[in-house]
Write a protein that holds these residues in place. Structure first.
Motif, mmCIF file in Angstrom:
data_model
loop_
_atom_site.group_PDB
_atom_site.id
_atom_site.type_symbol
_atom_site.label_atom_id
_atom_site.label_comp_id
_atom_site.label_asym_id
_atom_site.label_seq_id
_atom_site.Cartn_x
_atom_site.Cartn_y
_atom_site.Cartn_z
ATOM 1 N N PHE A 119 0.853 -1.188 0.000
ATOM 2 C CA PHE A 119 0.000 0.000 0.000
ATOM 3 C C PHE A 119 0.889 1.238 0.000
ATOM 4 N N LEU A 120 0.446 2.274 -0.763
ATOM 5 C CA LEU A 120 1.209 3.534 -0.818
ATOM 6 C C LEU A 120 0.227 4.679 -0.682
ATOM 7 N N LYS A 121 0.594 5.680 0.131
ATOM 8 C CA LYS A 121 -0.320 6.829 0.220
ATOM 9 C C LYS A 121 0.446 8.120 0.476
ATOM 10 N N GLU A 122 -0.094 9.221 -0.072
ATOM 11 C CA GLU A 122 0.438 10.552 0.219
ATOM 12 C C GLU A 122 -0.225 11.038 1.497
ATOM 13 N N VAL A 123 0.565 11.564 2.401
ATOM 14 C CA VAL A 123 0.055 12.009 3.697
ATOM 15 C C VAL A 123 0.495 13.466 3.916
ATOM 16 N N PRO A 124 -0.395 14.351 4.331
ATOM 17 C CA PRO A 124 0.026 15.745 4.578
ATOM 18 C C PRO A 124 0.906 15.861 5.827
ATOM 19 N N ALA A 125 1.536 16.990 6.007
ATOM 20 C CA ALA A 125 2.347 17.229 7.213
ATOM 21 C C ALA A 125 1.461 17.217 8.452
ATOM 22 N N GLY A 126 2.006 16.764 9.550
ATOM 23 C CA GLY A 126 1.291 16.813 10.826
ATOM 24 C C GLY A 126 0.310 15.678 11.061
ATOM 25 N N HIS A 176 4.469 11.555 13.848
ATOM 26 C CA HIS A 176 3.694 12.530 13.070
ATOM 27 C C HIS A 176 4.552 12.987 11.902
ATOM 28 N N THR A 177 3.965 13.039 10.724
ATOM 29 C CA THR A 177 4.731 13.494 9.549
ATOM 30 C C THR A 177 5.145 14.955 9.756
ATOM 31 N N LYS A 178 6.358 15.248 9.366
ATOM 32 C CA LYS A 178 6.858 16.624 9.533
ATOM 33 C C LYS A 178 6.705 17.414 8.243
ATOM 34 N N ARG A 179 6.398 16.725 7.161
ATOM 35 C CA ARG A 179 6.269 17.338 5.831
ATOM 36 C C ARG A 179 5.329 16.452 5.039
ATOM 37 N N PRO A 180 4.807 16.917 3.905
ATOM 38 C CA PRO A 180 4.001 15.998 3.081
ATOM 39 C C PRO A 180 4.862 14.764 2.763
ATOM 40 N N SER A 181 4.313 13.588 3.005
ATOM 41 C CA SER A 181 5.151 12.382 2.920
ATOM 42 C C SER A 181 4.479 11.283 2.108
ATOM 43 N N LEU A 182 5.309 10.477 1.475
ATOM 44 C CA LEU A 182 4.814 9.268 0.811
ATOM 45 C C LEU A 182 5.121 8.095 1.745
ATOM 46 N N ILE A 183 4.047 7.417 2.170
ATOM 47 C CA ILE A 183 4.189 6.356 3.171
ATOM 48 C C ILE A 183 3.803 5.005 2.544
ATOM 49 N N MET A 185 1.297 -5.817 14.788
ATOM 50 C CA MET A 185 1.466 -7.274 14.726
ATOM 51 C C MET A 185 1.772 -7.754 13.301
ATOM 52 N N ASP A 186 1.063 -7.166 12.327
ATOM 53 C CA ASP A 186 1.143 -7.691 10.965
ATOM 54 C C ASP A 186 1.599 -6.674 9.923
ATOM 55 N N MET A 187 1.612 -5.391 10.302
ATOM 56 C CA MET A 187 1.936 -4.359 9.303
ATOM 57 C C MET A 187 2.828 -3.280 9.894
ATOM 58 N N THR A 188 3.624 -2.706 8.999
ATOM 59 C CA THR A 188 4.607 -1.701 9.403
ATOM 60 C C THR A 188 4.664 -0.635 8.302
ATOM 61 N N LEU A 189 5.001 0.590 8.689
ATOM 62 C CA LEU A 189 5.040 1.698 7.724
ATOM 63 C C LEU A 189 6.480 2.150 7.468
ATOM 64 N N ILE A 190 6.702 2.618 6.227
ATOM 65 C CA ILE A 190 8.022 3.160 5.874
ATOM 66 C C ILE A 190 7.802 4.496 5.179
ATOM 67 N N ASP A 191 8.678 5.436 5.455
ATOM 68 C CA ASP A 191 8.644 6.714 4.748
ATOM 69 C C ASP A 191 9.479 6.567 3.467
ATOM 70 N N VAL A 192 8.782 6.578 2.328
ATOM 71 C CA VAL A 192 9.485 6.413 1.043
ATOM 72 C C VAL A 192 9.423 7.701 0.218
ATOM 73 N N THR A 193 9.296 8.832 0.931
ATOM 74 C CA THR A 193 9.203 10.132 0.234
ATOM 75 C C THR A 193 10.384 10.328 -0.723
ATOM 76 N N ALA A 194 11.551 9.864 -0.327
ATOM 77 C CA ALA A 194 12.756 10.021 -1.169
ATOM 78 C C ALA A 194 12.604 9.300 -2.510
ATOM 79 N N LEU A 195 11.646 8.403 -2.594
ATOM 80 C CA LEU A 195 11.474 7.617 -3.831
ATOM 81 C C LEU A 195 10.191 8.002 -4.578
ATOM 82 N N ARG A 196 9.641 9.170 -4.255
ATOM 83 C CA ARG A 196 8.394 9.619 -4.900
ATOM 84 C C ARG A 196 8.579 9.616 -6.426
#
Ligand SMILES: Cc1ncc(COP(=O)(O)O)c(C=O)c1O
Length: 381
Positions: A254-261, A271-278, A314-325
């Motif tokens: 799963f991939l999503k754009e998330v706003p700052a904060g 908490h995201t510090k900038r608009p982020s791709l997660i 338990m089953d899922m984890t998030l990564i900040d992949v903004t650098a790979l937008r």
């Protein structure tokens, strides 16, 4: 389609590297037998896969923790000699005798129980006497070896094939305590000459690299066969030639754009510090990814280190992949432990963050993660 092939989170066990690690260890000990420790599911690497490959290389004596581990391998068809390294109780005597396992013993209770069981079964059993030369965990005092050995030999059905001990500090830079242990063990060897003991064994991985005086008749490497170093205090530079045999991978689901904060995952511990791709990956503490790593480690995506964010669940984890937008895609491979391009995440790196040892990182990868055997540069997909 097998369950293993559709699971997105897998470990890959590089058997060619296992072969190389065995070769390196064998170079140290010459013609002496190596008795690989494959306890705790081969330190998390898959006991069946590892033992089968070791058998194909000509190794056929393995250290397991308990009777159940040996029985599981026998049931899987791996016909080897199993030395049971942890203490057993009379409850285990029947299974030990029936399966021909070789227990390590240090109590008259166990010796007598095994003897009774051999009489019932009309069989013999080979045992290894465990001597506490300084580990302080189990085993008899060096001064008690002779009377205990004589007691064992007076009982019917018991063949004392081996005498063993274990190092608590061989992986430290200061070898003085280990050298004292070797002297204590040598004294026991001398005292028991003429009692027909075939195998004296003491060395673990650290001792194989750093304490050649500890080899005796056989050695019991564990962590090093998996290509991991016993510690960063080892003195022999050749420990750097070990190649980790385990790779742990998953894929982006799963991939999503998330706003700052925006707060992410349980407790909104990030908490995201900038608009982020997660990105979301299907791995969590149910797979053995320690929750205390939350917000504190990197994973590799397309050869780039990407920070893990939010609580590991338990089953899922998030990564900040903004650098790979613009580059990253659904289904992309994610390296949890292993190499991608020039980057690598190691079990040692994760252990350092958790204040633990590489042994625990790999051993805790849970049973629901398939272990896929693979050869050179083949990741089994
Ligand atoms: C009795 C015994 N021998 C050998 C080993 C192998 O030690 P290592 O993994 O440090 O090589 C172990 C591991 O814990 C052990 O308990």
């Amino acid at each position: 389609m097998s369950v293993n092939s559709i699971r997105l989170t897998k470990t890959y066990i590089h058997l060619d590297r296992l072969t190389q690690n065995m070769r390196l260890l064998q170079e140290h000990v010459g013609t002496r037998p190596l008795w690989p420790c494959i306890k705790a599911n081969a330190y998390g690497h898959g006991a069946e896969i590892v033992s089968r490959h070791l058998m194909s290389l000509g190794y056929h004596t393995f250290g397991v923790a308990d009777v159940e581990e040996g029985m599981a391998l026998v049931q899987a068809g791996v016909q080897a000699t199993y030395i049971v390294l942890s203490e057993t109780l009379p409850d285990h005597s029947e299974a030990l005798v029936t399966h021909g396992f070789e227990p390590t013993i240090s109590t008259p209770t166990m010796a007598e129980s095994l003897s009774r069981e051999t009489a019932k079964a009309g069989k013999q059993i080979s045992v290894h006497i465990k001597v506490d030369t300084g580990m302080g965990r189990v085993g008899i005092h060096p001064n008690e070896v002779k009377p205990f050995l004589e007691h064992c030999q007076s009982l019917g059905g018991l063949r004392v094939r081996g005498l063993m001990s274990h190092f608590p500090r061989a992986d430290e830079a200061d070898k003085s305590f280990s050298l004292e242990q070797i002297e204590r063990f040598k004294k026991v060897v001398k005292e028991t000459k003429g009692y027909g003991i075939e195998m004296y064994h003491l060395a673990n991985s650290a001792a194989i690299f750093d304490l050649p005086d500890s080899y005796f008749n056989a050695v019991r490497p564990g962590i090093s066969i998996y290509g991991l170093r016993p510690s960063w205090e080892m003195t022999n530079p050749r420990v750097g030639e070990l190649e980790p045999i385990l790779e742990w991978k998953t894929r982006i689901v799963f991939l999503k754009e998330v706003p700052a904060g925006r707060g992410l995952s349980y407790g909104h511990a990030f908490h995201t510090k900038r608009p982020s791709l997660i990105a979301t990956i299907p791995v969590g503490y149910g797979d053995g990814l320690n929750r205390n790593l939350s917000n504190n480690f990197d994973l590799l995506v397309q050869g780039v280190r990407c920070p893990q964010v939010g609580r590991i669940t338990m089953d899922m984890t998030l990564i900040d992949v903004t650098a790979l937008r613009g580059i990253v895609e659904l289904g992309d491979e994610v390296e949890i432990i292993g190499r991608q391009g020039a980057e690598e995440v190691t079990a040692d790196e994760l252990a350092g963050k958790l204040g633990t040892i590489n042994y625990e990182i790999v051993t805790c990868i849970s049973h629901r993660v398939p272990r896929v055997p693979c050869a050179a540069d083949d990741t089994g997909r």
